[in-house]
Write a protein that holds these residues in place. Structure first.
Motif, PDB file in Angstrom:
ATOM      1  N   ASP A 111       0.833  -1.207   0.000  1.00  0.00           N
ATOM      2  CA  ASP A 111       0.000   0.000   0.000  1.00  0.00           C
ATOM      3  C   ASP A 111       0.867   1.256   0.000  1.00  0.00           C
ATOM      4  O   ASP A 111       0.590   2.221  -0.724  1.00  0.00           O
ATOM      5  CB  ASP A 111      -0.932   0.019   1.211  1.00  0.00           C
ATOM      6  N   ALA A 112       1.921   1.242   0.813  1.00  0.00           N
ATOM      7  CA  ALA A 112       2.818   2.398   0.885  1.00  0.00           C
ATOM      8  C   ALA A 112       3.543   2.605  -0.437  1.00  0.00           C
ATOM      9  O   ALA A 112       3.779   3.744  -0.860  1.00  0.00           O
ATOM     10  CB  ALA A 112       3.817   2.219   2.024  1.00  0.00           C
ATOM     11  N   ALA A 113       3.913   1.512  -1.104  1.00  0.00           N
ATOM     12  CA  ALA A 113       4.584   1.623  -2.399  1.00  0.00           C
ATOM     13  C   ALA A 113       3.657   2.260  -3.437  1.00  0.00           C
ATOM     14  O   ALA A 113       4.064   3.166  -4.182  1.00  0.00           O
ATOM     15  CB  ALA A 113       5.051   0.246  -2.866  1.00  0.00           C
ATOM     16  N   TRP A 114       2.419   1.798  -3.491  1.00  0.00           N
ATOM     17  CA  TRP A 114       1.451   2.403  -4.411  1.00  0.00           C
ATOM     18  C   TRP A 114       1.259   3.881  -4.086  1.00  0.00           C
ATOM     19  O   TRP A 114       1.239   4.729  -4.978  1.00  0.00           O
ATOM     20  CB  TRP A 114       0.108   1.666  -4.320  1.00  0.00           C
ATOM     21  N   ASP A 115       1.105   4.189  -2.809  1.00  0.00           N
ATOM     22  CA  ASP A 115       0.877   5.574  -2.417  1.00  0.00           C
ATOM     23  C   ASP A 115       2.048   6.459  -2.824  1.00  0.00           C
ATOM     24  O   ASP A 115       1.850   7.580  -3.320  1.00  0.00           O
ATOM     25  CB  ASP A 115       0.651   5.665  -0.905  1.00  0.00           C
ATOM     26  N   SER A 116       3.262   5.975  -2.652  1.00  0.00           N
ATOM     27  CA  SER A 116       4.429   6.783  -3.023  1.00  0.00           C
ATOM     28  C   SER A 116       4.535   6.950  -4.533  1.00  0.00           C
ATOM     29  O   SER A 116       5.014   7.980  -5.013  1.00  0.00           O
ATOM     30  CB  SER A 116       5.708   6.153  -2.461  1.00  0.00           C
ATOM     31  N   ALA A 117       4.086   5.954  -5.298  1.00  0.00           N
ATOM     32  CA  ALA A 117       4.088   6.083  -6.751  1.00  0.00           C
ATOM     33  C   ALA A 117       3.095   7.158  -7.190  1.00  0.00           C
ATOM     34  O   ALA A 117       3.406   7.998  -8.048  1.00  0.00           O
ATOM     35  CB  ALA A 117       3.753   4.743  -7.400  1.00  0.00           C
ATOM     36  N   PHE A 118       1.903   7.145  -6.601  1.00  0.00           N
ATOM     37  CA  PHE A 118       0.924   8.195  -6.900  1.00  0.00           C
ATOM     38  C   PHE A 118       1.478   9.568  -6.523  1.00  0.00           C
ATOM     39  O   PHE A 118       1.332  10.538  -7.265  1.00  0.00           O
ATOM     40  CB  PHE A 118      -0.377   7.941  -6.146  1.00  0.00           C
ATOM     41  N   ALA A 119       2.086   9.643  -5.342  1.00  0.00           N
ATOM     42  CA  ALA A 119       2.621  10.926  -4.868  1.00  0.00           C
ATOM     43  C   ALA A 119       3.720  11.441  -5.785  1.00  0.00           C
ATOM     44  O   ALA A 119       3.815  12.646  -6.061  1.00  0.00           O
ATOM     45  CB  ALA A 119       3.137  10.783  -3.439  1.00  0.00           C
ATOM     46  N   ALA A 120       4.575  10.535  -6.267  1.00  0.00           N
ATOM     47  CA  ALA A 120       5.649  10.948  -7.176  1.00  0.00           C
ATOM     48  C   ALA A 120       5.067  11.530  -8.460  1.00  0.00           C
ATOM     49  O   ALA A 120       5.554  12.546  -8.980  1.00  0.00           O
ATOM     50  CB  ALA A 120       6.552   9.759  -7.487  1.00  0.00           C
ATOM     51  N   HIS A 121       4.020  10.886  -8.962  1.00  0.00           N
ATOM     52  CA  HIS A 121       3.418  11.319 -10.231  1.00  0.00           C
ATOM     53  C   HIS A 121       2.581  12.576 -10.073  1.00  0.00           C
ATOM     54  O   HIS A 121       2.803  13.577 -10.771  1.00  0.00           O
ATOM     55  CB  HIS A 121       2.580  10.175 -10.798  1.00  0.00           C
ATOM     56  N   PHE A 122       1.623  12.536  -9.168  1.00  0.00           N
ATOM     57  CA  PHE A 122       0.661  13.633  -9.057  1.00  0.00           C
ATOM     58  C   PHE A 122       1.064  14.701  -8.050  1.00  0.00           C
ATOM     59  O   PHE A 122       0.661  15.857  -8.187  1.00  0.00           O
ATOM     60  CB  PHE A 122      -0.728  13.092  -8.689  1.00  0.00           C
ATOM     61  N   GLY A 123       1.806  14.319  -7.033  1.00  0.00           N
ATOM     62  CA  GLY A 123       2.208  15.294  -6.035  1.00  0.00           C
ATOM     63  C   GLY A 123       3.454  16.063  -6.422  1.00  0.00           C
ATOM     64  O   GLY A 123       3.513  17.291  -6.290  1.00  0.00           O
ATOM     65  N   HIS A 124       4.467  15.331  -6.943  1.00  0.00           N
ATOM     66  CA  HIS A 124       5.752  15.951  -7.272  1.00  0.00           C
ATOM     67  C   HIS A 124       6.001  16.048  -8.773  1.00  0.00           C
ATOM     68  O   HIS A 124       7.026  16.596  -9.186  1.00  0.00           O
ATOM     69  CB  HIS A 124       6.882  15.165  -6.599  1.00  0.00           C
ATOM     70  N   ASN A 125       5.088  15.480  -9.559  1.00  0.00           N
ATOM     71  CA  ASN A 125       5.194  15.517 -11.030  1.00  0.00           C
ATOM     72  C   ASN A 125       6.523  14.966 -11.537  1.00  0.00           C
ATOM     73  O   ASN A 125       7.119  15.486 -12.485  1.00  0.00           O
ATOM     74  CB  ASN A 125       4.958  16.928 -11.562  1.00  0.00           C
ATOM     75  N   ARG A 126       6.993  13.888 -10.884  1.00  0.00           N
ATOM     76  CA  ARG A 126       8.162  13.179 -11.389  1.00  0.00           C
ATOM     77  C   ARG A 126       7.784  12.420 -12.655  1.00  0.00           C
ATOM     78  O   ARG A 126       6.643  11.969 -12.805  1.00  0.00           O
ATOM     79  CB  ARG A 126       8.679  12.179 -10.346  1.00  0.00           C
ATOM     80  N   ASN A 127       8.708  12.261 -13.557  1.00  0.00           N
ATOM     81  CA  ASN A 127       8.454  11.536 -14.799  1.00  0.00           C
ATOM     82  C   ASN A 127       8.712  10.048 -14.560  1.00  0.00           C
ATOM     83  O   ASN A 127       9.848   9.593 -14.573  1.00  0.00           O
ATOM     84  CB  ASN A 127       9.348  12.055 -15.922  1.00  0.00           C
ATOM     85  N   LEU A 128       7.639   9.290 -14.352  1.00  0.00           N
ATOM     86  CA  LEU A 128       7.778   7.868 -14.080  1.00  0.00           C
ATOM     87  C   LEU A 128       8.024   7.062 -15.351  1.00  0.00           C
ATOM     88  O   LEU A 128       8.033   5.828 -15.316  1.00  0.00           O
ATOM     89  CB  LEU A 128       6.534   7.347 -13.348  1.00  0.00           C
ATOM     90  N   GLY A 129       8.230   7.740 -16.448  1.00  0.00           N
ATOM     91  CA  GLY A 129       8.663   7.067 -17.660  1.00  0.00           C
ATOM     92  C   GLY A 129      10.166   6.946 -17.745  1.00  0.00           C
ATOM     93  O   GLY A 129      10.692   6.247 -18.620  1.00  0.00           O
ATOM     94  N   GLU A 130      10.894   7.613 -16.855  1.00  0.00           N
ATOM     95  CA  GLU A 130      12.350   7.595 -16.861  1.00  0.00           C
ATOM     96  C   GLU A 130      12.870   6.505 -15.936  1.00  0.00           C
ATOM     97  O   GLU A 130      12.471   6.420 -14.774  1.00  0.00           O
ATOM     98  CB  GLU A 130      12.898   8.953 -16.422  1.00  0.00           C
ATOM     99  N   ALA A 131      13.784   5.696 -16.457  1.00  0.00           N
ATOM    100  CA  ALA A 131      14.292   4.554 -15.698  1.00  0.00           C
ATOM    101  C   ALA A 131      14.952   4.986 -14.393  1.00  0.00           C
ATOM    102  O   ALA A 131      14.771   4.339 -13.353  1.00  0.00           O
ATOM    103  CB  ALA A 131      15.268   3.753 -16.553  1.00  0.00           C
TER     104      ALA A 131
END
Length: 207
Positions: A111-131
């Motif tokens: 659950d924490a892993a999913w939450d951090s992935a959402f936060a990276a994308h929508f909260g911090h606008n990190r590009n999760l397409g980059e390796a």
């Protein structure tokens, strides 16, 4: 629960589901399932969602601002800050493979892993397409090494992600977040909290 990291409603729905689970006296097991909004990836990876909405989805600036404002408001009610305008379009297959790896790693809170992935994308606008961004995120879950590289490359967990997508198609799941009980009943993850709580209480186990 079927969800895609690219979907802001899925982050909101995940938080709402957590609240519903917390309202029950007994623990309810939840299995995270991958859903790919664009199975082959977006047309314009790396571009901001606000730009894509106007240039590819045919929305006016006013329509997009209204939609974005509504999502931000609903998100805040569930305790998340969603910067939808700056969220970058990306192929979510790799992040889903990493989340499968996290689930298979005993020491990781899925659950924490999913939450951090959402936060990276929508909260911090990190590009999760980059390796490299994905490596940093997985390392923060204490997932690294050969297993991480295999998941990034698609040498592991690709079949599991595809299997989730096929199961969603078989169950006629066309939008997310969607929760499916062991007996096949479905409910939207955006259902009111009391409805979600009643659904979980009746289901016992969510798959």
């Amino acid at each position: 629960m079927w969800a895609d990291v690219r979907c802001p409603w899925c982050w909101i729905g995940m938080r709402r589901l957590q609240r519903a689970r917390g309202a029950l006296p007994e623990q309810v097991r939840v299995r995270r399932r991958s859903f790919l909004l664009e199975p082959e990836g977006p047309v314009s990876p790396g571009r901001a969602t606000a730009h894509v909405a106007r240039s590819e989805w045919g929305m006016t600036a006013e329509q997009w601002e209204s939609k974005s404002r509504h999502i931000r408001s609903v998100g805040r009610a569930e305790g998340v800050e969603i910067n939808l305008d700056g969220a970058v379009m990306f192929d979510s297959r790799r992040i889903h493979r990493l989340l499968k790896l996290a689930e298979a790693t005993d020491s990781v809170d899925t659950d924490a892993a999913w939450d951090s992935a959402f936060a990276a994308h929508f909260g911090h606008n990190r590009n999760l397409g980059e390796a490299e961004t994905l490596r940093e995120l997985a390392t923060s879950w204490s997932v690294d090494g050969v297993g991480l590289e295999h998941a990034l490359a698609g040498a592991s967990f690709a079949d599991e992600v595809i299997g989730d997508q096929e199961d969603a198609r078989r169950l006629a799941i066309s939008s997310v977040p969607t929760i499916v009980a062991a007996d096949g009943r479905q409910i939207s993850g955006m259902a009111p909290l009391d409805e979600l709580t009643d659904f979980l209480a009746a289901a016992g186990v969510v798959s």
